[in-house]
Design a protein around this motif. Structure first.
Motif, PDB file in Angstrom:
ATOM      1  N   VAL A  60      -4.586 -19.976 -13.414  1.00  0.00           N
ATOM      2  CA  VAL A  60      -3.508 -20.440 -12.390  1.00  0.00           C
ATOM      3  C   VAL A  60      -3.645 -19.477 -11.046  1.00  0.00           C
ATOM      4  O   VAL A  60      -3.063 -20.204  -9.986  1.00  0.00           O
ATOM      5  N   ALA A  61      -4.385 -18.357 -10.731  1.00  0.00           N
ATOM      6  CA  ALA A  61      -4.432 -17.863  -9.634  1.00  0.00           C
ATOM      7  C   ALA A  61      -5.615 -16.910  -9.721  1.00  0.00           C
ATOM      8  O   ALA A  61      -6.400 -16.667 -10.967  1.00  0.00           O
ATOM      9  N   ARG A  62      -6.088 -16.673  -8.427  1.00  0.00           N
ATOM     10  CA  ARG A  62      -7.377 -15.658  -8.275  1.00  0.00           C
ATOM     11  C   ARG A  62      -6.908 -14.827  -7.334  1.00  0.00           C
ATOM     12  O   ARG A  62      -6.267 -14.934  -6.177  1.00  0.00           O
ATOM     13  N   CYS A  63      -7.580 -13.581  -7.510  1.00  0.00           N
ATOM     14  CA  CYS A  63      -7.485 -12.349  -6.484  1.00  0.00           C
ATOM     15  C   CYS A  63      -8.722 -11.547  -6.274  1.00  0.00           C
ATOM     16  O   CYS A  63      -9.310 -11.192  -7.527  1.00  0.00           O
ATOM     17  N   LYS A  64      -8.853 -11.003  -5.081  1.00  0.00           N
ATOM     18  CA  LYS A  64      -9.831 -10.070  -4.829  1.00  0.00           C
ATOM     19  C   LYS A  64      -9.125  -9.008  -4.159  1.00  0.00           C
ATOM     20  O   LYS A  64      -8.369  -9.222  -2.988  1.00  0.00           O
ATOM     21  N   TYR A  65      -9.104  -7.642  -4.670  1.00  0.00           N
ATOM     22  CA  TYR A  65      -8.515  -6.553  -3.890  1.00  0.00           C
ATOM     23  C   TYR A  65      -9.194  -5.258  -4.040  1.00  0.00           C
ATOM     24  O   TYR A  65     -10.438  -5.183  -4.876  1.00  0.00           O
ATOM     25  N   VAL A  66      -8.890  -4.586  -3.360  1.00  0.00           N
ATOM     26  CA  VAL A  66      -9.766  -3.190  -3.211  1.00  0.00           C
ATOM     27  C   VAL A  66      -8.499  -1.985  -3.357  1.00  0.00           C
ATOM     28  O   VAL A  66      -7.656  -2.097  -2.839  1.00  0.00           O
ATOM     29  N   VAL A  67      -8.981  -0.976  -4.181  1.00  0.00           N
ATOM     30  CA  VAL A  67      -7.851   0.336  -4.148  1.00  0.00           C
ATOM     31  C   VAL A  67      -8.675   1.399  -3.611  1.00  0.00           C
ATOM     32  O   VAL A  67      -9.670   1.880  -3.916  1.00  0.00           O
ATOM     33  N   THR A  68      -7.850   1.938  -2.657  1.00  0.00           N
ATOM     34  CA  THR A  68      -8.392   3.172  -1.800  1.00  0.00           C
ATOM     35  C   THR A  68      -7.508   4.151  -2.031  1.00  0.00           C
ATOM     36  O   THR A  68      -6.363   4.186  -2.499  1.00  0.00           O
ATOM     37  N   GLY A  69      -7.923   5.621  -1.941  1.00  0.00           N
ATOM     38  CA  GLY A  69      -7.152   6.787  -1.926  1.00  0.00           C
ATOM     39  C   GLY A  69      -6.153   7.017  -1.068  1.00  0.00           C
ATOM     40  O   GLY A  69      -6.129   6.120   0.069  1.00  0.00           O
ATOM     41  N   ALA A  70      -5.399   8.176  -1.156  1.00  0.00           N
ATOM     42  CA  ALA A  70      -4.468   8.562  -0.032  1.00  0.00           C
ATOM     43  C   ALA A  70      -5.167   8.569   1.195  1.00  0.00           C
ATOM     44  O   ALA A  70      -6.170   9.084   1.269  1.00  0.00           O
ATOM     45  N   ASP A  71      -4.146   8.055   2.108  1.00  0.00           N
ATOM     46  CA  ASP A  71      -5.048   7.906   3.690  1.00  0.00           C
ATOM     47  C   ASP A  71      -3.713   7.926   4.588  1.00  0.00           C
ATOM     48  O   ASP A  71      -2.720   7.617   4.135  1.00  0.00           O
ATOM     49  N   THR A  72      -4.283   7.612   5.982  1.00  0.00           N
ATOM     50  CA  THR A  72      -3.289   7.452   6.914  1.00  0.00           C
ATOM     51  C   THR A  72      -3.800   6.214   7.692  1.00  0.00           C
ATOM     52  O   THR A  72      -4.901   6.437   7.954  1.00  0.00           O
ATOM     53  N   HIS A  73      -3.070   5.108   7.502  1.00  0.00           N
ATOM     54  CA  HIS A  73      -3.527   3.799   8.044  1.00  0.00           C
ATOM     55  C   HIS A  73      -3.080   3.703   9.430  1.00  0.00           C
ATOM     56  O   HIS A  73      -1.691   3.928   9.842  1.00  0.00           O
ATOM     57  N   PRO A  74      -3.611   3.052  10.557  1.00  0.00           N
ATOM     58  CA  PRO A  74      -3.137   2.988  11.811  1.00  0.00           C
ATOM     59  C   PRO A  74      -1.901   2.042  11.884  1.00  0.00           C
ATOM     60  O   PRO A  74      -1.231   2.575  13.000  1.00  0.00           O
ATOM     61  N   VAL A  75      -1.685   1.066  11.229  1.00  0.00           N
ATOM     62  CA  VAL A  75      -0.599   0.365  11.562  1.00  0.00           C
ATOM     63  C   VAL A  75       0.292   0.820  10.203  1.00  0.00           C
ATOM     64  O   VAL A  75       1.620   0.598  10.893  1.00  0.00           O
ATOM     65  N   LEU A  76       0.062   0.902   9.116  1.00  0.00           N
ATOM     66  CA  LEU A  76       1.122   1.409   8.049  1.00  0.00           C
ATOM     67  C   LEU A  76       1.514   2.822   7.726  1.00  0.00           C
ATOM     68  O   LEU A  76       2.530   3.111   7.433  1.00  0.00           O
ATOM     69  N   GLY A  77       0.746   3.656   8.520  1.00  0.00           N
ATOM     70  CA  GLY A  77       1.188   4.890   8.489  1.00  0.00           C
ATOM     71  C   GLY A  77       0.714   5.643   7.114  1.00  0.00           C
ATOM     72  O   GLY A  77      -0.644   5.483   6.758  1.00  0.00           O
ATOM     73  N   ASP A  78       1.436   6.687   6.842  1.00  0.00           N
ATOM     74  CA  ASP A  78       0.839   7.513   5.512  1.00  0.00           C
ATOM     75  C   ASP A  78       0.875   6.752   4.336  1.00  0.00           C
ATOM     76  O   ASP A  78       1.908   6.210   3.979  1.00  0.00           O
ATOM     77  N   LEU A  79      -0.183   6.805   3.769  1.00  0.00           N
ATOM     78  CA  LEU A  79      -0.007   6.334   2.122  1.00  0.00           C
ATOM     79  C   LEU A  79      -0.642   7.144   1.342  1.00  0.00           C
ATOM     80  O   LEU A  79      -1.701   7.429   0.639  1.00  0.00           O
ATOM     81  N   PRO A  80       0.552   8.072   0.854  1.00  0.00           N
ATOM     82  CA  PRO A  80       0.193   9.114  -0.023  1.00  0.00           C
ATOM     83  C   PRO A  80      -0.489   8.744  -1.385  1.00  0.00           C
ATOM     84  O   PRO A  80      -1.135   9.752  -2.071  1.00  0.00           O
ATOM     85  N   HIS A  81       0.027   7.611  -1.792  1.00  0.00           N
ATOM     86  CA  HIS A  81      -0.639   7.328  -3.249  1.00  0.00           C
ATOM     87  C   HIS A  81      -1.728   6.206  -3.029  1.00  0.00           C
ATOM     88  O   HIS A  81      -2.187   5.462  -3.899  1.00  0.00           O
ATOM     89  N   GLY A  82      -2.329   6.086  -2.000  1.00  0.00           N
ATOM     90  CA  GLY A  82      -3.364   5.170  -1.578  1.00  0.00           C
ATOM     91  C   GLY A  82      -2.836   3.729  -1.304  1.00  0.00           C
ATOM     92  O   GLY A  82      -1.769   3.517  -0.860  1.00  0.00           O
ATOM     93  N   GLN A  83      -3.876   2.926  -1.185  1.00  0.00           N
ATOM     94  CA  GLN A  83      -3.478   1.594  -0.829  1.00  0.00           C
ATOM     95  C   GLN A  83      -4.318   0.499  -1.781  1.00  0.00           C
ATOM     96  O   GLN A  83      -5.537   0.685  -2.049  1.00  0.00           O
ATOM     97  N   LEU A  84      -3.545  -0.568  -2.285  1.00  0.00           N
ATOM     98  CA  LEU A  84      -3.999  -1.568  -2.931  1.00  0.00           C
ATOM     99  C   LEU A  84      -4.056  -2.963  -2.025  1.00  0.00           C
ATOM    100  O   LEU A  84      -3.035  -3.294  -1.678  1.00  0.00           O
TER     101      LEU A  84
END
Length: 156
Positions: A60-84
């Motif tokens: 019923v659905a499909r997804c492609k995603y990437v998981v990265t570690g803690a970082d600071t994103h130029p638009v989103l700011g601090d991502l202490p638990h990473g980003q999916l």
């Protein structure tokens, strides 16, 4: 429609076919995006996930995603638990507007409780979905792709 607990997530990690890497999705006219049929010259990185969502043995659905570690994103700011970061997401055409997209995102969240979920989007039609579920739109003045804008969404 039942909750995300009823959705089964199946890995569709690309496999090597000759000199290319190819996703292992079944051919289906229910999915119209070309992402699911593209071949890649290199093995996808380990942090890249390709999945199908099944409801009563029907995809019923499909997804492609990437998981990265803690970082600071130029638009989103601090991502202490990473980003999916959801790079590709599609609900089967006959199953749209039935809550499947929300259920699929809940299932991803259940498997990945900590990283901030984001979605990269460059399609006006699917932007309606991300706006409709209440995700926050982050528009960059430099995000133009082939005549269209590229927008990042994040969960509230």
């Amino acid at each position: 429609m039942s909750g995300a607990d009823n959705l089964q997530i199946v890995s569709r990690r690309p496999v090597r076919k000759g000199q290319y890497w190819s996703p292992t999705y079944e051919g289906s006219s229910d999915f119209v995006k070309s992402w699911w049929r593209e071949n890649y010259g290199n093995e996808p990185p380990a942090e890249e996930h390709w999945v199908s969502f099944l409801l009563r043995d029907r995809e019923v659905a499909r997804c492609k995603y990437v998981v990265t570690g803690a970082d600071t994103h130029p638009v989103l700011g601090d991502l202490p638990h990473g980003q999916l970061d959801i790079l590709a997401f599609e609900v089967a055409v006959p199953m749209r507007r039935k809550g499947i997209g929300r259920m699929a995102l809940q299932a991803i969240r259940h498997q990945n409780p900590l990283p901030r979920m984001t979605a990269l989007n460059d399609d006006a039609e699917s932007r309606k979905f991300w706006d409709g579920i209440g995700w926050i739109r982050h528009e960059s003045p430099h995000a133009v792709l082939r005549g269209g804008e590229r927008v990042t969404y994040s969960e509230p």
